[in-house]
Scaffold this motif. Structure first.
Motif, PDB file in Angstrom:
ATOM      1  N   MET A   1       0.841  -1.198   0.000  1.00 45.74           N
ATOM      2  CA  MET A   1       0.000   0.000   0.000  1.00 45.74           C
ATOM      3  C   MET A   1       0.876   1.248   0.000  1.00 45.74           C
ATOM      4  N   SER A   2       0.564   2.199  -0.879  1.00 46.44           N
ATOM      5  CA  SER A   2       1.303   3.456  -0.921  1.00 46.44           C
ATOM      6  C   SER A   2       1.155   4.201   0.402  1.00 46.44           C
ATOM      7  N   GLN A   3       2.299   4.753   0.883  1.00 44.25           N
ATOM      8  CA  GLN A   3       2.261   5.478   2.144  1.00 44.25           C
ATOM      9  C   GLN A   3       1.405   6.740   2.048  1.00 44.25           C
ATOM     10  N   SER A   4       1.252   7.259   0.829  1.00 42.91           N
ATOM     11  CA  SER A   4       0.469   8.486   0.656  1.00 42.91           C
ATOM     12  C   SER A   4      -1.024   8.194   0.508  1.00 42.91           C
ATOM     13  N   ARG A   5      -1.379   6.954   0.339  1.00 42.33           N
ATOM     14  CA  ARG A   5      -2.784   6.602   0.137  1.00 42.33           C
ATOM     15  C   ARG A   5      -3.535   6.755   1.460  1.00 42.33           C
ATOM     16  N   LYS A   6      -4.643   7.482   1.405  1.00 40.61           N
ATOM     17  CA  LYS A   6      -5.442   7.746   2.600  1.00 40.61           C
ATOM     18  C   LYS A   6      -6.865   7.257   2.397  1.00 40.61           C
ATOM     19  N   ILE A   7      -7.517   6.914   3.493  1.00 41.74           N
ATOM     20  CA  ILE A   7      -8.934   6.561   3.455  1.00 41.74           C
ATOM     21  C   ILE A   7      -9.752   7.809   3.169  1.00 41.74           C
ATOM     22  N   ARG A   8     -10.700   7.709   2.265  1.00 42.90           N
ATOM     23  CA  ARG A   8     -11.631   8.802   1.959  1.00 42.90           C
ATOM     24  C   ARG A   8     -12.917   8.571   2.749  1.00 42.90           C
ATOM     25  N   LEU A   9     -13.453   9.615   3.341  1.00 41.79           N
ATOM     26  CA  LEU A   9     -14.656   9.478   4.163  1.00 41.79           C
ATOM     27  C   LEU A   9     -15.737  10.461   3.732  1.00 41.79           C
ATOM     28  N   VAL A 408     -12.160   8.083  14.234  1.00 45.66           N
ATOM     29  CA  VAL A 408     -11.322   8.922  13.365  1.00 45.66           C
ATOM     30  C   VAL A 408      -9.941   9.174  13.973  1.00 45.66           C
ATOM     31  N   PRO A 409      -9.822   9.511  15.268  1.00 43.71           N
ATOM     32  CA  PRO A 409      -8.475   9.712  15.830  1.00 43.71           C
ATOM     33  C   PRO A 409      -7.580   8.479  15.712  1.00 43.71           C
ATOM     34  N   LEU A 410      -8.168   7.287  15.815  1.00 43.46           N
ATOM     35  CA  LEU A 410      -7.368   6.067  15.656  1.00 43.46           C
ATOM     36  C   LEU A 410      -6.851   5.939  14.229  1.00 43.46           C
ATOM     37  N   LEU A 411      -7.693   6.267  13.254  1.00 47.68           N
ATOM     38  CA  LEU A 411      -7.254   6.231  11.854  1.00 47.68           C
ATOM     39  C   LEU A 411      -6.162   7.266  11.609  1.00 47.68           C
ATOM     40  N   GLN A 412      -6.294   8.412  12.261  1.00 47.88           N
ATOM     41  CA  GLN A 412      -5.264   9.458  12.116  1.00 47.88           C
ATOM     42  C   GLN A 412      -3.941   9.006  12.728  1.00 47.88           C
ATOM     43  N   GLU A 413      -4.000   8.381  13.894  1.00 48.98           N
ATOM     44  CA  GLU A 413      -2.787   7.901  14.552  1.00 48.98           C
ATOM     45  C   GLU A 413      -2.058   6.867  13.700  1.00 48.98           C
ATOM     46  N   ARG A 414      -2.836   6.095  12.930  1.00 51.61           N
ATOM     47  CA  ARG A 414      -2.246   5.052  12.090  1.00 51.61           C
ATOM     48  C   ARG A 414      -1.817   5.585  10.717  1.00 51.61           C
ATOM     49  N   GLY A 415      -1.939   6.888  10.514  1.00 50.78           N
ATOM     50  CA  GLY A 415      -1.535   7.483   9.245  1.00 50.78           C
ATOM     51  C   GLY A 415      -2.461   7.169   8.087  1.00 50.78           C
ATOM     52  N   LEU A 416      -3.704   6.785   8.398  1.00 49.91           N
ATOM     53  CA  LEU A 416      -4.653   6.376   7.368  1.00 49.91           C
ATOM     54  C   LEU A 416      -5.630   7.477   6.972  1.00 49.91           C
ATOM     55  N   PHE A 417      -5.669   8.548   7.763  1.00 49.42           N
ATOM     56  CA  PHE A 417      -6.628   9.615   7.490  1.00 49.42           C
ATOM     57  C   PHE A 417      -6.024  10.950   7.894  1.00 49.42           C
ATOM     58  N   ARG A 418      -6.416  11.991   7.202  1.00 48.93           N
ATOM     59  CA  ARG A 418      -5.852  13.317   7.434  1.00 48.93           C
ATOM     60  C   ARG A 418      -6.112  13.816   8.857  1.00 48.93           C
ATOM     61  N   ALA A 419      -5.197  14.630   9.351  1.00 51.49           N
ATOM     62  CA  ALA A 419      -5.385  15.316  10.626  1.00 51.49           C
ATOM     63  C   ALA A 419      -5.995  16.689  10.413  1.00 51.49           C
ATOM     64  N   GLU A 420      -5.706  17.279   9.235  1.00 48.91           N
ATOM     65  CA  GLU A 420      -6.258  18.579   8.873  1.00 48.91           C
ATOM     66  C   GLU A 420      -6.528  18.591   7.375  1.00 48.91           C
ATOM     67  N   TYR A 421      -7.434  19.454   6.955  1.00 43.12           N
ATOM     68  CA  TYR A 421      -7.651  19.628   5.523  1.00 43.12           C
ATOM     69  C   TYR A 421      -6.387  20.217   4.909  1.00 43.12           C
ATOM     70  N   GLU A 422      -5.958  19.660   3.784  1.00 41.94           N
ATOM     71  CA  GLU A 422      -4.721  20.100   3.141  1.00 41.94           C
ATOM     72  C   GLU A 422      -4.997  20.935   1.898  1.00 41.94           C
ATOM     73  N   GLY A 423      -6.261  21.078   1.538  1.00 41.67           N
ATOM     74  CA  GLY A 423      -6.647  21.878   0.392  1.00 41.67           C
ATOM     75  C   GLY A 423      -8.025  22.454   0.634  1.00 41.67           C
ATOM     76  N   SER A 424      -8.540  23.149  -0.360  1.00 42.85           N
ATOM     77  CA  SER A 424      -9.841  23.785  -0.181  1.00 42.85           C
ATOM     78  C   SER A 424     -10.939  23.211  -1.060  1.00 42.85           C
ATOM     79  N   THR A 425     -10.578  22.413  -2.070  1.00 43.17           N
ATOM     80  CA  THR A 425     -11.581  21.876  -2.990  1.00 43.17           C
ATOM     81  C   THR A 425     -11.833  20.392  -2.727  1.00 43.17           C
ATOM     82  N   LEU A 426     -12.963  19.914  -3.224  1.00 35.44           N
ATOM     83  CA  LEU A 426     -13.282  18.485  -3.070  1.00 35.44           C
ATOM     84  C   LEU A 426     -12.251  17.632  -3.804  1.00 35.44           C
ATOM     85  N   ARG A 427     -11.806  18.081  -4.960  1.00 32.87           N
ATOM     86  CA  ARG A 427     -10.792  17.312  -5.694  1.00 32.87           C
ATOM     87  C   ARG A 427      -9.503  17.188  -4.875  1.00 32.87           C
TER      88      ARG A 427
END
Length: 449
Positions: A1-9, A408-427
């Motif tokens: 699994m790519s390290q940059s790949r994140k779960i989308r919610l 969600v915090p558990l997913l964040q701790e595991r590097g699977l989900f963002r901690a903060e929004y990194e952009g402003s658009t849905l894309r």
């Protein structure tokens, strides 16, 4: 699994209770008018945005009978709802379900482009080819188009809307007071479309958004639906019962996308799921059982069972007789589901009662347990390649709050989900590319190629 790949919610906004949730409206924490209560929707949106969700997801259909689910009987229209939420949220995406069968491309293009601009590039469209029997009569038609035509119209509809979204190039409005130039007419491109299902001439009267075009989602599991997903979908809303089924579905859709000349990494599989978080696994299953007991209503289940067959009345049959021979009933409605029911009943020698129970009995969700169990199950499906993310169905605010505050915090701790929004658009949220204007792309192609 790519390290940059994140779960989308995504968060599927809930109201007074959808299919199978006959008793949800009786819950003390759900307002009786939840499906038309903008404050209740806003509370859901705020929870989802606080949890850094990618998007809100509004499911919709048009036709009702007195036996339709409570939420369907009295609910807000998606464009209007998203318009209200757009000005009350700052980051989260806004996805609406819109039918290609009974909406005109120009109207869809203009309304979605408006939501996209109001929200600063956060709009998405869940494309559906309507299957509910009776809908045709709401629009002065005798019946649905044939199944093949319904999906042919859907493909042409989406492609035409995308053409309309490119009517203006991104820098078409200099608004230069000194030169008196409001619009650069060289960057306005009228659409001249003559297809099998639509004829449209003229440009769209609204500019593009910061994400270029709204994100295209699609829902539909038939062969035609899968082909449509491969052709146009950037997110696929589905329901898969097991990891194995999810892996097979994901591989199939991405292969179809690649065959269509698209990047399969830009097609996200995001099934709708029901999540219950408890103090322990046992406690969570007790909550699940409570909800199922609240919803148990076999009489209503029989009435709703007719939906895939154009709301056919099954009460006219003996429940304990063999499942009736329905011929081609359902072929112009929810054909895939109708065919599945008929085949299962025939091959299993089931009675009508047994068939209804087989297809309407509540099934345990794999995403039920303590916060640790739920997080680990979400991770397992994701890392196995069965999904790229999830659309979480909201039944009660308290349960959704437990998900956002504990899972969600558990997913964040595991590097699977963002901690903060990194952009402003849905894309940007979904890791999807900006859609460049097709007219700029053409200009970039060297002469003679």
């Amino acid at each position: 699994m790519s390290q940059s790949r994140k779960i989308r919610l995504g968060a599927v906004l809930g109201g007074a209770g959808g299919p199978g949730e006959h008793g949800a409206w009786k819950e003390q924490e759900i307002p009786g008018n939840a499906s038309i209560n903008i404050e209740y929707y806003l509370r859901q949106a705020q929870l989802a945005e606080r949890g850094k969700f990618d998007h809100l997801f509004v499911v919709d259909s048009l036709y009702i009978t007195p036996d339709s689910p409570p939420h369907y009987l009295n609910r807000l229209e998606p464009f209007t709802l998203l318009g209200a939420l757009a000005v009350q949220t700052r980051n989260i995406g806004l996805v609406a379900t819109i039918s290609t069968s009974y909406e005109e491309p120009f109207h869809v293009a203009r309304r979605l482009a408006s939501i996209d601009l109001i929200s600063g590039g956060r709009a998405g469209w869940n494309v559906v080819a309507t299957g509910d029997g009776g809908t045709a009569k709401l629009f002065g038609r005798g019946q649905h188009l044939e199944y093949e035509d319904r999906y042919g119209r859907a493909l042409e509809h989406v492609q035409l809307v995308q053409k309309l979204w490119d009517s203006y190039e991104d820098e078409a409005f200099p608004r230069d007071v000194e030169t008196g130039t409001f619009v650069d007419v060289e960057k306005l491109h009228p659409v001249e479309h003559r297809g099998k299902y639509f004829t449209v001439e003229g440009p769209l009267n609204i500019s593009r958004s910061p994400q270029g075009q709204p994100v295209i989602f699609q829902a539909g599991d038939s062969e035609y639906g899968r082909n449509l997903a491969g052709a146009i979908a950037e997110g696929v809303f589905t329901h898969q019962p097991t990891i194995e089924a999810g892996i097979a579905f994901s591989r199939d859709i991405k292969a179809r996308a690649e065959k269509a000349g698209r990047n399969p990494d830009h097609v996200l599989i995001t099934p709708g799921i029901k999540v219950i978080v408890g103090d322990s696994d046992e406690h969570a299953r007790e909550i699940e059982q409570y909800f199922q007991d609240q919803d148990a209503d076999f009489t209503r289940a029989v009435k709703l069972f007719g939906r895939p067959f154009g709301w056919h009345d099954f009460n006219q049959y003996d429940l304990d007789a063999p499942f009736p021979d329905l011929g081609d009933l359902g072929d112009r409605d929810w054909k895939t589901r109708a065919d599945q029911i008929k085949t299962t009943a025939r091959e299993g020698g089931l009675t009508l009662r047994e068939t209804v129970e087989r297809f309407t009995a509540p099934q345990p969700s794999p995403f039920v347990g303590s916060a640790e169990t739920v997080a680990s199950t979400l991770q397992e499906w994701f890392e196995a390649g069965a999904v790229d993310g999830y659309n979480i169905h909201i039944r009660t605010l308290s349960q959704f709050a437990r998900f956002t505050e504990e899972v969600v915090p558990l997913l964040q701790e595991r590097g699977l989900f963002r901690a903060e929004y990194e952009g402003s658009t849905l894309r940007e949220h979904l890791g999807l590319p900006f859609i460049a204007n097709r007219h700029l792309q053409r200009e970039a192609v060297p002469t003679g190629t």
